[in-house]
Design an enzyme around this catalytic site. Structure first.
Site, PDB file in Angstrom:
ATOM      1  N   LYS A 284       0.735  -1.418  -0.166  1.00  0.00           N
ATOM      2  CA  LYS A 284      -0.038   0.298   0.312  1.00  0.00           C
ATOM      3  C   LYS A 284       0.587   1.505   0.173  1.00  0.00           C
ATOM      4  CE  LYS A 284      -4.246  -1.749   2.006  1.00  0.00           C
ATOM      5  NZ  LYS A 284      -5.351  -1.878   2.963  1.00  0.00           N
ATOM      6  N   ASN A 305      -4.625   1.799  -1.828  1.00  0.00           N
ATOM      7  CA  ASN A 305      -5.073   0.990  -1.624  1.00  0.00           C
ATOM      8  C   ASN A 305      -6.164   0.804  -3.341  1.00  0.00           C
ATOM      9  OD1 ASN A 305      -7.576   2.325  -0.972  1.00  0.00           O
ATOM     10  ND2 ASN A 305      -8.703   0.820  -0.222  1.00  0.00           N
ATOM     11  N   GLY A 348      -3.940  -0.365  18.318  1.00  0.00           N
ATOM     12  CA  GLY A 348      -2.335  -0.521  17.553  1.00  0.00           C
ATOM     13  C   GLY A 348      -2.459   0.992  16.489  1.00  0.00           C
ATOM     14  N   GLY A 350      -0.639   0.286  13.465  1.00  0.00           N
ATOM     15  CA  GLY A 350      -0.103   0.251  12.183  1.00  0.00           C
ATOM     16  C   GLY A 350      -0.570   0.533  10.963  1.00  0.00           C
ATOM     17  N   GLY A 351      -0.444   0.115   9.250  1.00  0.00           N
ATOM     18  CA  GLY A 351      -0.882   0.986   8.453  1.00  0.00           C
ATOM     19  C   GLY A 351      -2.422   1.015   8.637  1.00  0.00           C
ATOM     20  N   ASN A 371      -0.837   1.575  21.936  1.00  0.00           N
ATOM     21  CA  ASN A 371      -0.073   0.379  21.293  1.00  0.00           C
ATOM     22  C   ASN A 371       0.544  -0.236  22.008  1.00  0.00           C
ATOM     23  OD1 ASN A 371       0.027  -0.812  18.126  1.00  0.00           O
ATOM     24  ND2 ASN A 371       2.081   0.580  18.563  1.00  0.00           N
ATOM     25  N   TYR A 439     -11.756  -9.627   9.234  1.00  0.00           N
ATOM     26  CA  TYR A 439     -12.666  -9.957   9.210  1.00  0.00           C
ATOM     27  C   TYR A 439     -13.317 -11.269   8.578  1.00  0.00           C
ATOM     28  CZ  TYR A 439     -10.564  -9.439   4.010  1.00  0.00           C
ATOM     29  OH  TYR A 439      -9.649  -9.796   3.402  1.00  0.00           O
TER      30      TYR A 439
HETATM   31  P1  ATR Z   1      -0.969  -3.482   9.874  1.00  0.00           P
HETATM   32  O1  ATR Z   1      -0.252  -2.925   8.489  1.00  0.00           O
HETATM   33  O2  ATR Z   1      -2.259  -4.403   8.563  1.00  0.00           O
HETATM   34  O3  ATR Z   1      -1.569  -2.258  10.507  1.00  0.00           O
HETATM   35  P2  ATR Z   1       1.194  -3.253  10.231  1.00  0.00           P
HETATM   36  O4  ATR Z   1       1.756  -2.772  10.072  1.00  0.00           O
HETATM   37  O5  ATR Z   1       2.426  -4.089  10.864  1.00  0.00           O
HETATM   38  O6  ATR Z   1       0.295  -3.936  10.117  1.00  0.00           O
HETATM   39  O7  ATR Z   1       0.929  -3.150  11.848  1.00  0.00           O
HETATM   40  C1  ATR Z   1       0.495  -4.386  13.064  1.00  0.00           C
HETATM   41  C2  ATR Z   1      -0.214  -3.002  14.362  1.00  0.00           C
HETATM   42  O8  ATR Z   1      -0.084  -4.442  15.012  1.00  0.00           O
HETATM   43  C3  ATR Z   1       0.517  -2.629  15.373  1.00  0.00           C
HETATM   44  O9  ATR Z   1      -0.231  -1.727  15.602  1.00  0.00           O
HETATM   45  C4  ATR Z   1       1.858  -3.863  16.055  1.00  0.00           C
HETATM   46  O10 ATR Z   1       2.060  -3.307  17.212  1.00  0.00           O
HETATM   47  P3  ATR Z   1       3.683  -2.919  17.451  1.00  0.00           P
HETATM   48  O11 ATR Z   1       3.593  -1.451  16.829  1.00  0.00           O
HETATM   49  O12 ATR Z   1       3.765  -2.764  19.120  1.00  0.00           O
HETATM   50  O13 ATR Z   1       4.491  -3.904  16.697  1.00  0.00           O
HETATM   51  C5  ATR Z   1       0.156  -4.479  16.705  1.00  0.00           C
HETATM   52  N1  ATR Z   1       0.430  -5.820  16.614  1.00  0.00           N
HETATM   53  C6  ATR Z   1       0.820  -6.760  16.090  1.00  0.00           C
HETATM   54  N2  ATR Z   1       1.190  -8.002  16.932  1.00  0.00           N
HETATM   55  C7  ATR Z   1       0.800  -7.358  18.129  1.00  0.00           C
HETATM   56  C8  ATR Z   1       0.459  -8.656  19.752  1.00  0.00           C
HETATM   57  N3  ATR Z   1       0.503  -9.772  19.807  1.00  0.00           N
HETATM   58  N4  ATR Z   1       0.060  -7.723  20.952  1.00  0.00           N
HETATM   59  C9  ATR Z   1      -0.495  -6.126  20.499  1.00  0.00           C
HETATM   60  N5  ATR Z   1      -0.561  -5.245  19.485  1.00  0.00           N
HETATM   61  C10 ATR Z   1       0.172  -5.902  18.561  1.00  0.00           C
END
Ligand code: ATR
Length: 493
Positions: A284, A305, A348, A350-351, A371, A439
């Site tokens: 993305k 996207n 969270g 992330g993206g 987060n 989903y």
């Molecule tokens: P996406 O683009 O789909 O959002 P991503 O950028 O990899 O995916 O983001 C993943 C998110 O899930 C992040 O906020 C990550 O937290 P960190 O910033 O601490 O890595 C969160 N995440 C992934 N695994 C996790 C876990 N086991 N517990 C809590 N948060 C988690």
């Protein structure tokens, strides 16, 4: 492709798929020896044109005997009413060829490459048939996006043709589009497997090919759309878009493109004259470059996207339908408009969280980003004027206090972590709204907990559909059918 150990089971499978198939291939190498010896009765019993194949191990088969035994089996069966016989490119068996000719059996001259796509594929296809009546077949395995483009270019070059039917297909996830696009590639047929675990990598069931991808109505110039991602074969977007085309009678097909190397994919997009693409993880952000001119949402979020263009080849317009896709189900909950001063917690950073925070702050909500890694929460929060906290007990206590809306954006709750709740310390009051972006599964542990507490829930499916609906409009100029959207939105695993 029928690859059971008994004739009876093969007949049962063929009967089960009768509505979707025009031709069967009996993989006699998979039969028990006693069954193979009795296979002469098979063509009459199956009641469809039948190709006979006794595949060697080096070509992906399981035949256990010697080459002499294999030729003897082929020789014994070739006159038993089979419509075709698939034999390998290097096989020298003039007697067998003559027997096939005498019995009116079409010879399919094939080669398999399980390691890649040969650079001289077009020439090899050209050389395959030994006479004008033989059908050339190449089954190769694109390992990179560049190899998929090579395969498509070889198909476009018309190798193996001389006006005769031929089959060219790409195995594996990267090759999957070639199984659907047989008409586009000039292939006389495509291979499917009656069980969802295909004998050859990437095979799908006849029902999927015919029902979902509308294989029988695809023409060489049917417009191609798709989703690029890695991994992508699990994506629900093909279901949503193809069902929409079918409902509206639109001549188009939407395919999953497994893309490990985005830069090399553009050649495929041009070879197939693709005019619209959904873009998913991990592309993305990487997709943004000189090829794409993004809209305002793309600039704000820094991710795209949706790609579309009015002519192929040509430059792409980029959109981000995630923001609108996220907001649209929320607006429905609030009868059209988000209440002013809505207090939202986003789990969270992330993206996915970025689109959510951008959408919520733009809609006037007060946002707290929680987060696991506080630094990530801070980076996201500061970019949009939001607050931030950790995902620990302290952070969640603060989050739980006055939240009207809690949005879960991490992948925790999805396989392989489908039993986990990323915010198990968060206590629900019962009057807040929970928005789960995952989903599949439709109900995560967090959602189950929220429902038990009496909370209302917005499901990931609703967002997926809402963002796909806008893509559908950008791709086709048509509104996605409302009743179909309602039918698809019913949560199911
Ligand atoms: P996406 O683009 O789909 O959002 P991503 O950028 O990899 O995916 O983001 C993943 C998110 O899930 C992040 O906020 C990550 O937290 P960190 O910033 O601490 O890595 C969160 N995440 C992934 N695994 C996790 C876990 N086991 N517990 C809590 N948060 C988690």
């Amino acid at each position: 492709m029928l690859a059971s150990r008994t004739l009876e089971e093969n007949l049962r499978q063929a009967a089960g798929q009768r509505a979707f198939i025009d031709l069967v291939e009996l993989r006699a190498d998979h039969l028990l020896p006693s069954e193979a010896a009795a296979a002469a009765s098979f063509p009459a019993k199956v009641g469809l044109p039948c190709i006979l194949t006794v595949r060697r191990k080096i070509d992906g088969g399981v035949f256990d005997g010697t080459e002499t035994e294999r030729l003897a089996l082929l020789g014994k069966l070739v006159g038993a009413g089979f419509a075709g016989m698939d034999v390998e490119e290097d096989l020298q068996a003039p007697d067998l060829d003559a027997a096939a000719r005498a019995a009116g059996v079409a010879v399919i001259r094939s080669f398999h490459d399980f390691s890649g796509v040969p650079s001289d594929l077009a020439q090899r296809l050209e050389r395959l048939p030994r006479n004008a009546s033989e059908i050339a077949k190449a089954a190769v395995t694109p390992r990179t996006s560049a190899q998929l483009a090579d395969l498509l270019a070889a198909a476009a070059a018309g190798g193996g043709g001389r006006g005769a039917p031929r089959v060219i297909l790409g195995m594996g996830d990267l090759g999957f589009p070639t199984r659907v696009l047989a008409a586009r590639l000039g292939s006389a047929w495509s291979y499917t497997s009656p069980t969802s675990q295909g004998v050859a990598p990437g095979q799908v069931t006849p029902g999927t090919l015919v029902d979902l991808y509308r294989f029988r109505s695809l023409r060489p110039d049917t417009p191609v759309f798709g989703v690029v991602g890695n991994p992508v074969m699990h994506s629900r977007s093909p279901l949503i878009h193809n069902r929409g085309y079918a409902a509206l009678g639109i001549d188009a097909v939407y395919l999953p493109f497994q893309v490990p190397d985005l830069e090399a994919f553009w050649a495929t997009a041009d070879l197939l004259a693709i005019r619209g693409l959904s873009v998913t993880v991990p592309h993305k952000t990487a997709v943004l470059g000189p090829r794409v001119s993004g809209d305002e949402d793309v600039r704000v979020i820094g991710a795209c996207n949706t790609l579309f263009r009015s002519a192929a080849p040509g430059p792409w317009s980029g959109a981000n339908t995630d923001m609108e896709g996220f907001l649209s189900p929320l607006r429905e909950v609030f009868d059209g408009r988000l209440p002013g001063g809505l207090r939202a917690v986003v789990i969270g950073a992330g993206g996915a969280a970025r689109s959510v925070v951008a959408a919520l702050t733009a809609a006037g909500a007060r946002v707290l980003v929680c987060n696991r890694t506080v630094e990530h929460a801070r980076g996201l929060a500061e970019a949009f004027g939001a607050e931030y906290a950790g995902l620990d007990a302290d952070g969640l206590r603060a989050a739980g206090k006055g939240a009207d809306l809690i949005v879960q954006t991490t992948s925790v709750g999805m396989a392989p972590r489908q039993d986990l709740d990323p915010a198990s310390a968060l206590r629900f009051r019962g009057n807040e709204l929970i928005y789960e972006l995952i989903y599949a599964p439709a109900e995560t542990p967090l959602v189950r907990r929220a429902l038990a507490a009496g909370c209302r829930v917005v499901y990931g499916w609703q967002m997926l559909l809402a963002q796909a609906r806008r893509q559908f409009l950008l791709f086709t100029g048509r509104e996605y059918p409302r009743d179909l959207m309602d039918a698809l939105a019913t949560p199911s695993d």
